[in-house]
Write an enzyme that holds these catalytic residues in place. Structure first.
Site, PDB file in Angstrom:
ATOM      1  N   ILE A   1      27.462 -52.430  -2.182  1.00  0.00           N
ATOM      2  CA  ILE A   1      28.125 -52.322  -0.874  1.00  0.00           C
ATOM      3  C   ILE A   1      28.041 -53.395  -0.001  1.00  0.00           C
ATOM      4  O   ILE A   1      29.000 -53.967   0.809  1.00  0.00           O
ATOM      5  CB  ILE A   1      27.685 -50.888  -0.267  1.00  0.00           C
ATOM      6  N   ASP A   2      26.927 -53.694   0.506  1.00  0.00           N
ATOM      7  CA  ASP A   2      26.541 -54.845   1.435  1.00  0.00           C
ATOM      8  C   ASP A   2      27.090 -56.273   0.958  1.00  0.00           C
ATOM      9  O   ASP A   2      27.818 -56.982   1.629  1.00  0.00           O
ATOM     10  CB  ASP A   2      25.007 -55.145   1.370  1.00  0.00           C
ATOM     11  N   PHE A   3      27.143 -56.414  -0.377  1.00  0.00           N
ATOM     12  CA  PHE A   3      27.624 -57.617  -1.040  1.00  0.00           C
ATOM     13  C   PHE A   3      29.167 -57.762  -0.842  1.00  0.00           C
ATOM     14  O   PHE A   3      29.771 -58.550  -0.570  1.00  0.00           O
ATOM     15  CB  PHE A   3      27.082 -57.972  -2.394  1.00  0.00           C
TER      16      PHE A   3
ATOM     17  N   ASP B   1      23.532 -49.746   3.383  1.00  0.00           N
ATOM     18  CA  ASP B   1      24.372 -49.692   2.333  1.00  0.00           C
ATOM     19  C   ASP B   1      24.020 -48.241   1.808  1.00  0.00           C
ATOM     20  O   ASP B   1      24.929 -47.479   1.290  1.00  0.00           O
ATOM     21  CB  ASP B   1      23.789 -50.794   1.434  1.00  0.00           C
TER      22      ASP B   1
END
Length: 395
Positions: free
Chosen positions: A169-171, A141
């Site tokens: 960004i991961d989520f 991320d």
């Protein structure tokens, strides 16, 4: 409460993006089975401290894996690969968030699995995608925030480039992948033909630039970091310091600006040509901020909230302890108790979704490999085969 009941999803995942997206499916009733390599200790996030939950489990891991099962298989062994393919025959989807060059090597693509199950949907979440020169690169991320420009618009103007405080960004990549996966499953159920679905951290991060990207691509307008987390064009939309804390004010329209200055008994600011329109306020942002700073300093945060709540968008700026001390969080049920063998009083965040007015219930993810025998028996594996798998894993 379980709109995805009957959906079986196999995952090969670790850390944030993949597990966050598949947890959304599990929350909604899908049977999400984590395929974990016993030789590697399973999902790497099982071992992320500092707050452990016995062996091969942690609070970090449970955060991204509620409501999931765990099956231990080594896909690089013949028997492990065979067990996986037999599971694929019973599944709707296979999810991985490996490096972009790994799905082909491990046989996780639609081309590799359609002979087993022509309706299977394969979701690939990688750092940079599977069809370019970076497909073999690892990535996380924070790197995406750095390279796509997000850090250049985060933080104070005179400070260093700053990442977002959480791995958003991961989520977002996990949820983007889940949406694509569900769309392809719907199509597969009518057509009988599955698909490969791809998304990656880099693409999602760049996509989050949204309207500043559109402005830059069409007008050459380069966004900059704004003081006090201010909006690029709407004014006043930023933080303001009160006598004892901070507020975030969002006057996205003239109506809200008029309500703000009315509550301050500063109607003169509306008639002032420097502040009478959105365009004028944008041109005179600094001057208006000085005027409002002087007003907000006259009272504390709670007094301002009592004056402004319901009139315009406003919120206190809290730290994490203050955020969870907020009685509103308890009233809406956003914290739930998830009993764990090592921590019966474990508390986690509840699902942000409601179905018919109720949030999905949460249970802890199974210990590493705890569901191996029951799941494999369900696809016809006998005791000898299961014993052979375990012996191979222990070898």
């Amino acid at each position: 409460m379980s709109p995805l009941a009957g959906l079986r999803v196999l995952t090969l995942e670790q850390f944030g993006a993949g597990p966050y997206g598949s947890m959304a499916l599990a929350d909604l009733g899908a049977e999400v089975i984590k395929i974990e390599n016993p030789a590697l200790g399973g999902d790497a996030s099982r071992h992320v401290g500092p707050h452990m939950l016995g062996q091969a489990d942690s609070q970090y891991f449970q955060t991204f894996n509620l409501n999931k099962k765990s099956v231990t298989l080594d896909l690089k062994t013949p028997l492990g690969a065979e067990a996986f393919r037999r599971l694929v025959a019973t599944a709707d989807a296979v999810v991985n968030n490996l490096r972009g060059d790994q799905p082909n090597k491990l046989g996780l693509t639609y081309d590799a699995l359609r002979a087993v199950n022509p309706r299977i949907v394969c979701l690939h979440i990688s750092a940079y995608g599977r069809e370019n020169e970076r497909r073999g690169w690892p990535g996380y991320d924070y790197l995406m925030q750095a390279e796509t420009g997000i850090m250049s618009v985060t933080g104070e103007p005179d400070g260093a480039p700053t990442r977002l405080g959480l791995s958003m960004i991961d989520f977002m990549t996990g949820i983007t992948g889940a949406v694509g996966l569900l769309a392809a499953i719907l199509k597969a159920r009518t057509s009988g033909i599955g698909a490969d679905v791809d998304t990656c951290l880099f693409d999602v991060a760049l996509h989050q630039l949204s309207y500043p990207a559109t402005w830059y691509l069409n007008e050459g307008d380069v966004p900059a970091r704004m003081a006090r987390s201010a909006h690029l064009s709407a004014v006043p939309v930023q933080t303001f310091e009160t006598a004892d804390g901070w507020l975030f004010i969002m006057c996205m329209t003239d109506k809200f600006f008029n309500a703000l200055v009315g509550a301050m008994n500063r109607a003169d600011l509306v008639s002032d040509e420097r502040f009478s329109t959105m365009k004028a306020r944008r041109a005179n942002r600094g001057l208006l901020t000085q005027e409002l700073d002087a007003e907000f300093a006259k009272a504390g945060t709670q007094e301002w909230l009592s004056r402004l709540n319901g009139l315009l968008p406003v919120a206190p700026v809290f730290d994490i302890p203050q955020a969870f001390a907020n009685p509103f969080v308890e009233r809406i049920g956003m914290v739930t108790q998830v009993p764990h063998p090592q921590r019966p009083d474990l508390r986690c965040l509840a699902s942000p979704l409601r179905i018919n007015g109720e949030r999905p219930q949460a249970s802890a993810c199974s210990p590493l490999g705890a569901d191996t025998e029951s799941v494999l028996r369900g696809i016809g594996f006998g005791a000898d085969e299961i014993a052979a798998l375990r012996a191979g894993a222990a070898a």
